[in-house]
Write a protein that holds these residues in place. Structure first.
Motif, mmCIF file in Angstrom:
data_model
loop_
_atom_site.group_PDB
_atom_site.id
_atom_site.type_symbol
_atom_site.label_atom_id
_atom_site.label_comp_id
_atom_site.label_asym_id
_atom_site.label_seq_id
_atom_site.Cartn_x
_atom_site.Cartn_y
_atom_site.Cartn_z
ATOM 1 N N PRO A 180 7.581 10.239 10.227
ATOM 2 C CA PRO A 180 6.233 10.313 9.623
ATOM 3 C C PRO A 180 5.890 9.009 8.926
ATOM 4 O O PRO A 180 6.783 8.248 8.520
ATOM 5 N N PRO A 181 4.625 8.699 8.818
ATOM 6 C CA PRO A 181 4.239 7.460 8.117
ATOM 7 C C PRO A 181 4.690 7.484 6.668
ATOM 8 O O PRO A 181 4.740 8.533 6.025
ATOM 9 N N ARG A 182 5.016 6.327 6.199
ATOM 10 C CA ARG A 182 5.531 6.208 4.840
ATOM 11 C C ARG A 182 4.373 6.311 3.858
ATOM 12 O O ARG A 182 3.437 5.487 3.874
ATOM 13 N N ALA A 183 4.448 7.287 2.965
ATOM 14 C CA ALA A 183 3.365 7.500 2.009
ATOM 15 C C ALA A 183 3.448 6.555 0.827
ATOM 16 O O ALA A 183 2.430 6.173 0.250
ATOM 17 N N SER A 184 4.613 6.170 0.445
ATOM 18 C CA SER A 184 4.792 5.295 -0.726
ATOM 19 C C SER A 184 5.976 4.356 -0.452
ATOM 20 O O SER A 184 6.534 4.327 0.650
ATOM 21 N N ASN A 185 6.334 3.613 -1.469
ATOM 22 C CA ASN A 185 7.438 2.653 -1.329
ATOM 23 C C ASN A 185 8.807 3.274 -1.608
ATOM 24 O O ASN A 185 9.801 2.542 -1.735
ATOM 25 N N ARG A 186 8.845 4.569 -1.692
ATOM 26 C CA ARG A 186 10.144 5.192 -1.967
ATOM 27 C C ARG A 186 11.036 5.071 -0.729
ATOM 28 O O ARG A 186 10.571 4.870 0.400
ATOM 29 N N ALA A 187 12.324 5.226 -0.941
ATOM 30 C CA ALA A 187 13.290 5.065 0.144
ATOM 31 C C ALA A 187 13.113 6.155 1.185
ATOM 32 O O ALA A 187 12.727 7.290 0.880
#
Length: 252
Positions: free
Chosen positions: A25-32
């Motif tokens: 899935p597309p990355r929603a935030s900069n979390r790992a």
């Protein structure tokens, strides 16, 4: 600068016979990124992976197991970097940025069934970019002039140097050669030979013969004692007197 032939040369860094590909899935935030968010039990594609290098750039290629047809590839210019990322919850899964010939890119997930395969993949990329770093440092050193002061060992104007070289004389000492196996020594310097030993010295070392030797010894003893006076022996005289007294008593 590398020549054009060197840039076209492609070396193989690592080959793994099986790798799983996942749509992520597309990355929603900069979390790992977590691999647990993927459908690990249902990979979207399975094939072979080859890691190659052309110059300083590495390429992760996903190919068909049977035909070898290219499915996707990811050029890697640095590692770790955006082209290949690790996940936070496993060492067997990575996020890969693939690109096509038109420059379009997409992120997919890849995973290995064996932990050893993921380790080899990681080490292959690390070793390649370690070599790239060393090559960059060598080029910088070659382009940077040496600013350290150099020691001047040349002679100044009017300066001279004197060398005293002693000449050692070696005497040629040749070993004497034996003639006929007797082993005679060479003559002394000057050409003079030593006189033969006298007959008197020879007779002193010879053993006496039977007969005349005893007489010679007696004569020597007589001649040595001819001038000596025999000492008086008062004890013998006293003994004679005692025996004389004993005889006189016995006769009475």
């Amino acid at each position: 600068m590398a020549s054009e032939g060197q840039l076209d040369y492609e070396s193989i860094l690592c080959v793994k016979p099986e790798v799983n590909v996942y749509r992520i899935p597309p990355r929603a935030s900069n979390r790992a990124v977590r691999a647990a968010d993927w459908k690990l039990d249902a990979p979207d594609w399975t094939g072979r992976m080859r890691v190659t290098a052309r110059g300083k750039v590495a390429f992760v290629k996903l190919e068909d197991k049977v035909s070898g047809e290219l499915f996707a590839q990811a050029p890697v210019e640095e590692y770790p970097g955006i082209a290949v990322e690790t996940v936070s919850d496993s060492s067997r899964y990575f996020v890969l940025r693939i690109q096509d010939d038109n420059g379009r890119s997409a992120f997919i997930g890849i995973g290995f069934g064996d932990r050893g395969d993921s380790f080899d993949f990681n080490v292959a990329l690390q070793d390649h970019f370690k070599w790239v770093k060393q090559e960059n440092e060598f080029k910088k050193q070659a382009q940077t002039p040496d600013s350290t002061p150099k020691l001047d060992l040349g002679f100044k104007e009017g300066q001279t140097i004197t060398l005293n070289i002693g000449q050692s004389k070696k005497k040629d000492r040749s070993r004497p050669q034996s003639s006929g196996g007797l082993g005679f020594l060479p003559p002394p310097p000057g050409g003079k030979l030593a006189p033969p030993p006298s007959s008197r010295a020879t007779n002193l070392n010879t053993q006496p013969t039977a007969g005349g030797t005893d007489t010679g010894c007696l004569l020597d003893l007589d001649s040595s004692n001819s001038n000596s006076v025999a000492p008086s022996n008062p004890s013998s005289t006293a003994n004679n007197d005692l025996w004389g007294d004993f005889d006189s008593v016995a006769q009475k």
